[in-house]
Design an enzyme around this catalytic site. Structure first.
Site, mmCIF file in Angstrom:
data_model
loop_
_atom_site.group_PDB
_atom_site.id
_atom_site.type_symbol
_atom_site.label_atom_id
_atom_site.label_comp_id
_atom_site.label_asym_id
_atom_site.label_seq_id
_atom_site.Cartn_x
_atom_site.Cartn_y
_atom_site.Cartn_z
ATOM 1 N N GLU A 111 -3.910 7.341 -3.759
ATOM 2 C CA GLU A 111 -3.661 6.030 -3.151
ATOM 3 C C GLU A 111 -3.429 4.948 -4.211
ATOM 4 O O GLU A 111 -4.136 4.906 -5.213
ATOM 5 C CB GLU A 111 -4.897 5.688 -2.312
ATOM 6 C CG GLU A 111 -4.810 4.415 -1.529
ATOM 7 C CD GLU A 111 -6.117 4.166 -0.782
ATOM 8 O OE1 GLU A 111 -6.259 4.653 0.346
ATOM 9 O OE2 GLU A 111 -6.989 3.482 -1.337
ATOM 10 N N TYR A 133 0.864 -1.176 0.000
ATOM 11 C CA TYR A 133 0.000 0.000 0.000
ATOM 12 C C TYR A 133 0.900 1.224 0.000
ATOM 13 O O TYR A 133 1.805 1.335 0.823
ATOM 14 C CB TYR A 133 -0.885 0.024 1.259
ATOM 15 C CG TYR A 133 -1.702 1.291 1.393
ATOM 16 C CD1 TYR A 133 -3.036 1.299 1.011
ATOM 17 C CD2 TYR A 133 -1.136 2.474 1.851
ATOM 18 C CE1 TYR A 133 -3.796 2.464 1.093
ATOM 19 C CE2 TYR A 133 -1.885 3.645 1.934
ATOM 20 C CZ TYR A 133 -3.200 3.629 1.553
ATOM 21 O OH TYR A 133 -3.942 4.780 1.640
#
Ligand code: GDP
Ligand code: MN
Length: 378
Positions: A189, A101
């Site tokens: 993101e 991530y």
């Protein structure tokens, strides 16, 4: 404002963030053409502005050409959180070895922008943050938005062990930082950022959220807005110049000023009720706005009572009263109206309403208690 993965990918590409080859399709013939160019296997990814798409079945693998049409149709028929699927991204299927991530968000508590990296990518990052906060690493930029080299290595090295990966990820973060600040984003993101069998790194998903208050200076971004994923009542309210957010309760609220609107919702909760919405009619004194506000609130079938809480400064209470009376004339209002008017021209406003059979309250506490009681009884 949110944009789709395929739109975010285009922005990533412009800033040199490595993405997976793919193209958007609205029908299966088009998808077959794209898949043929890319080469099988491919992944079909539903484009929805809602989280948890993978878990909801919105991502499907297609091994060979014969299966494409059927899988494409299955995806078209799927609904994710009540939303239908119109566009599907056809992308090369990567053989994923590791999922990470990486992202940039606003840290409200530190009043700062925070860079985030984690080796637990792919899955629900919010759950990881709760259950295993140590797996999430954070980095704060210098005041001038530059990167402190020593702190940077401490941030990146525990997550990405290989030095060539560290370099690639640093370049990716530099791209994300440019995207974040150039476009007034609230979130950028990549989840997951993947490493494939050859050790190559790609963004396998792309998410960008923008600060609505800055959209006026990003026409190109605003053009990407997809209204099908927005609440129609909230959209209509925006057209009337009202700040409106739909909630789950049964006390419809019309308030002037965002602060008082928040305070009113808090008091409803503390009194044991639930607000049906946030609504700020603004500081102006336009009877038309009150009429439109009541119109919007009446569309919500959960609303059992309408609470109007006005503290008049620039807003004149008699103008608000005129708006309420106009609404009574034009609309079929079955829910009781609870009105509290205080401030500029409150006497005139109260008199107008009383003459027309609408009771007013002089304190917020009384009005809120009455509204919550009526909401509970109905
Ligand atoms: P989200 O559920 O909306 O976040 O969808 P993502 O695009 O992040 O995909 C969810 C998961 O699907 C990823 O974490 C991967 O495990 C898997 N996935 C997506 N694309 C590929 C791909 O090209 N190859 C493989 N093997 N898995 C993929
Ligand atoms: Mn994802």
């Amino acid at each position: 404002m949110k944009i789709h993965e395929y739109q975010a990918i285009e922005i990533f590409q412009k800033e040199g963030v490595p993405v997976i080859d793919g193209h958007i399709a609205s029908e299966s013939g088009e998808a077959a053409g794209i898949a043929k160019k890319i080469g099988y296997p491919v992944v079909l990814k539903a484009q929805v502005l809602a989280g948890g798409r993978g878990k909801a079945g919105g991502i499907k693998f297609v091994e060979k050409q014969e299966d494409l049409e059927k899988t494409f149709r299955q995806l078209q028929e799927l609904k994710i959180k009540e939303y239908g699927i119109e566009k599907i991204l056809v992308a090369r299927a990567v053989d994923i070895k590791e999922e990470f991530y990486v992202g940039i968000a606003v840290d409200n508590l530190r009043n700062s922008v925070v860079l985030i990296a984690s080796s637990s990518g792919g899955i629900d990052i919010e759950a990881t943050a709760r259950e295993n906060p140590g797996a999430i690493r954070k980095f704060y930029l210098n005041k001038d938005k530059s990167i402190d080299k020593t702190r940077w290595l401490e941030f990146i090295c525990p997550v990405f062990k290989d030095s060539s990966h560290q370099q690639t990820v640093t370049a990716i973060f530099q791209g994300l930082i440019r995207i974040f600040f150039d476009n007034d984003c609230s979130l950028v993101e990549i989840n997951p950022l993947v490493i494939d069998g050859q050790g190559e790194i790609f963004a396998a998903d792309a998410k960008i959220n923008f600060d609505d208050n800055a959209l006026f200076r990003h026409e190109d971004i605003y053009k990407m807005r997809d209204l099908t994923f927005e609440d129609p009542d909230e959209r209509e309210a925006e057209g009337y110049g009202l700040s409106f957010v739909k909630l789950d309760g049964n006390v419809g609220c019309i308030v002037n000023g965002a602060g008082l609107a928040m305070g009113t919702m808090d008091m409803i909760q503390l009194t044991g009720g639930q607000p049906a919405n946030f609504l700020d009619v603004g500081g102006s004194s336009d009877p038309e706005k009150v009429l439109n506000a009541i119109k919007i609130i009446l569309k919500n079938k959960n609303v059992k009572v309408i609470l109007i809480n006005i503290f008049g400064g620039i807003t004149r209470c008699d103008d608000i009263a005129k708006g309420i009376l106009e609404a009574k004339k034009q609309l079929d209002i079955s829910a009781p109206l609870i009105v509290r008017l205080a401030g500029t021209n409150e006497g005139e406003g109260q008199e107008l309403l009383t003459q027309n059979g609408i009771r007013t309250f002089s304190t917020m506490r009384e009005a809120v208690s009455q509204a919550v009681r009526l909401g509970r009884e109905s």
